[in-house]
Design a protein around this motif. Sequence first.
Motif, PDB file in Angstrom:
ATOM      1  N   ASP A 483       0.699  -1.225   0.141  1.00 13.37           N
ATOM      2  CA  ASP A 483       0.030  -0.253  -0.011  1.00 13.37           C
ATOM      3  C   ASP A 483       0.695   0.885   0.136  1.00 13.37           C
ATOM      4  N   ILE A 484       1.847   1.183   1.078  1.00 10.39           N
ATOM      5  CA  ILE A 484       2.562   2.103   1.218  1.00 10.39           C
ATOM      6  C   ILE A 484       3.466   2.884  -0.590  1.00 10.39           C
ATOM      7  N   ILE A 485       4.685   1.741  -1.472  1.00 10.96           N
ATOM      8  CA  ILE A 485       4.651   1.619  -2.432  1.00 10.96           C
ATOM      9  C   ILE A 485       3.680   2.042  -3.307  1.00 10.96           C
ATOM     10  N   GLU A 486       2.046   2.334  -3.273  1.00 13.97           N
ATOM     11  CA  GLU A 486       1.680   2.165  -4.521  1.00 13.97           C
ATOM     12  C   GLU A 486       1.074   3.938  -4.126  1.00 13.97           C
ATOM     13  N   ILE A 487       1.778   4.285  -3.045  1.00 13.85           N
ATOM     14  CA  ILE A 487       1.406   5.741  -2.384  1.00 13.85           C
ATOM     15  C   ILE A 487       2.605   6.550  -2.928  1.00 13.85           C
ATOM     16  N   LEU A 488       3.726   6.403  -2.890  1.00  9.99           N
ATOM     17  CA  LEU A 488       4.790   6.792  -3.465  1.00  9.99           C
ATOM     18  C   LEU A 488       5.130   6.637  -5.247  1.00  9.99           C
ATOM     19  N   GLU A 489       4.403   5.758  -5.542  1.00  9.42           N
ATOM     20  CA  GLU A 489       3.994   5.934  -6.587  1.00  9.42           C
ATOM     21  C   GLU A 489       3.308   6.704  -7.370  1.00  9.42           C
ATOM     22  N   ASP A 490       1.867   7.039  -6.787  1.00  8.17           N
ATOM     23  CA  ASP A 490       0.420   7.223  -7.191  1.00  8.17           C
ATOM     24  C   ASP A 490       2.077   9.039  -7.402  1.00  8.17           C
ATOM     25  N   PHE A 491       2.395   8.791  -6.048  1.00  4.96           N
ATOM     26  CA  PHE A 491       2.923  10.404  -5.524  1.00  4.96           C
ATOM     27  C   PHE A 491       4.129  11.496  -6.823  1.00  4.96           C
ATOM     28  N   SER A 492       4.708  10.248  -6.956  1.00  6.35           N
ATOM     29  CA  SER A 492       6.070  10.508  -8.332  1.00  6.35           C
ATOM     30  C   SER A 492       5.219  10.641  -9.438  1.00  6.35           C
ATOM     31  N   PHE A 493       4.081  10.508  -9.918  1.00 10.12           N
ATOM     32  CA  PHE A 493       3.010  11.179 -10.831  1.00 10.12           C
ATOM     33  C   PHE A 493       2.448  12.682 -10.590  1.00 10.12           C
ATOM     34  N   LYS A 494       2.571  12.403  -9.708  1.00  9.98           N
ATOM     35  CA  LYS A 494       2.416  13.604  -8.796  1.00  9.98           C
ATOM     36  C   LYS A 494       3.006  15.239  -9.288  1.00  9.98           C
ATOM     37  N   ALA A 495       4.072  14.114  -8.488  1.00  8.99           N
ATOM     38  CA  ALA A 495       5.485  15.162  -8.013  1.00  8.99           C
ATOM     39  C   ALA A 495       6.180  16.007  -9.692  1.00  8.99           C
ATOM     40  N   LYS A 496       6.197  15.615 -11.161  1.00  9.85           N
ATOM     41  CA  LYS A 496       6.692  15.692 -12.255  1.00  9.85           C
ATOM     42  C   LYS A 496       5.371  16.447 -12.413  1.00  9.85           C
ATOM     43  N   GLU A 497       4.181  16.597 -11.923  1.00  7.57           N
ATOM     44  CA  GLU A 497       3.348  17.734 -12.294  1.00  7.57           C
ATOM     45  C   GLU A 497       3.670  18.548 -11.665  1.00  7.57           C
ATOM     46  N   ARG A 498       4.004  18.888  -9.868  1.00  5.05           N
ATOM     47  CA  ARG A 498       4.095  20.108  -9.403  1.00  5.05           C
ATOM     48  C   ARG A 498       5.231  20.152  -8.852  1.00  5.05           C
ATOM     49  N   ASP A 499       6.433  19.879 -10.489  1.00  6.27           N
ATOM     50  CA  ASP A 499       8.066  19.957 -10.322  1.00  6.27           C
ATOM     51  C   ASP A 499       8.630  19.878  -8.909  1.00  6.27           C
TER      52      ASP A 499
END
Length: 528
Positions: A483-499
């Motif tokens: 579950d935590i790995i999936e959270i980090l995976e999702d955040f990686s996608f958001k991080a690109k959008e948020r620089d």
Amino acid sequence: MFKNLKNDLPASIVVFFVALPLCLGIALASGAPLFSGLIAGIIGGIFVGSLSGSHIGVSGPAAGLAAIVLAAIASLGYENFLVAVVLGGVIQLLFGILRLGIIGYYFPSSVIKGMLTGIGIIIILKQIPYFFGYDKDPEGDFAFFQIDGENTFSEIFNTISGIISGNYSLGATVIALIAMIILILWSNVLSKKGRIFQLIQGPLVAVVVGILFYVFTKDSSFVITDDHLVAVPVPDSFNSFIGQFSFPAFSAITKIEVWIAGFTIALVASLETLLCVEATDKLDPQKRVTPTNRELLAQGAGNIVSGLIGGIPITQVIVRSSANIQSGGKTKLSAIVHGFFLLISVMLIPSLLNMIPLSVLAAVLFIVGYKLAKPQLFKTMWKLGWKQFLPFIVTVLVIVFKDLLWGIGIGLVVGIVVILIKSYQNSHFLHIEENNDGSKFKMTLAEEVTFFNKGAIIKELDRLPDGSYLELDVRKTRYLDNDIIEILEDFSFKAKERDIDIKLVSERGIVENPPSYIEFFNLRKKTA
């Protein structure tokens, strides 16, 4: 076993005087014949005591089963109920064979201490009416709401009102005060003066003085009426003594209600026994450890025998066990001898036992209760912090205001919630490092991070400002939930959008903005 006879024999006498009224009262509160409680006490002492691996635990009928037994007898009839007791014993044997005794080790120490303290407070509160010769309810009614519609505190208020209006037993009160003085004097002063005062225990002296007081005050204003005395069944002959035994009607073994009652008895009796084992092991000055699976086997065998000859269910009991420890009991011999004392007394001297004032036994139990619920313990638990104090005090309060099993259950739930809260808080830590370009964030994950920690980690990641830099350190992490790995995976996608730039630091090296956390951590597992 006999090398500690000088300690075990006096302790067995104390346990005998504590167990006698409890055996009778619990039988009465359970809607069973009085003699059935004595049978359970005798079997619990002699038979279970011999088989058990506990050095200081004492078994017998337990107040925690009273409501279950009362309902079972009412719905099944007594002979059919005895079949359920036998079946319960067989199921307990299976629990022992399946090695389910380990369950007791999963209860937090704070809950066990709360159980002991709650029992101590109940003992004190329940004995106040008896101390003044006011309450006529059966001994052993340990639930907050009693079978006569009263509760623990209403009985105390009634006692106070009775004292004010003069509606109480003067003789019972006087001998209770005398017994209390004897017990305190014996424990704090005389026991240090000579060996004779260590061999002869204060409770025995208090009981003997109580009997003499009853005999010599029959025709005075200090007379103690029969309803304030121990009430052991008195057989007219050997045949009438044998006639008090009941036997199970095994023709009812095909009834589903009997099996349900048997399983319920086995489950509750096993749980209560395991918790008592955990508690008594903590009280044991020598810190010996009871083999829990063997204890389940011993209790199961005891319930089979008790059911076969008309007794109510048996568990290891904290009141008797703590009385045994506090009276200096060292080995299982004290539990076994107390069982023989019960057997001999009901056969040979029931009339003499019926001269013991209940107020004297109340004085004995006051001392037992105080030693379990010393005020200093509350202070100690408070100093340990809220994580220990909250489950402790919740267990105490629910036991006092509800009953034992509810208190333990709710205390356990509170303990689990505390663990989840701390797990939520300790899954990571995040600190800010200031530099000329702005803020740099570093998050270090704990050794184990599970789905319980999802909320905390999501919250911290969402709070990161756009354009920031995050260093994620997983070098100490040995288990990372998917579950935590999936959270980090999702955040990686958001991080690109948020620089937001991410540097992942692991024992395998440093990775800047990893393309896939799922692949990285799966590879990390295979490498490990």
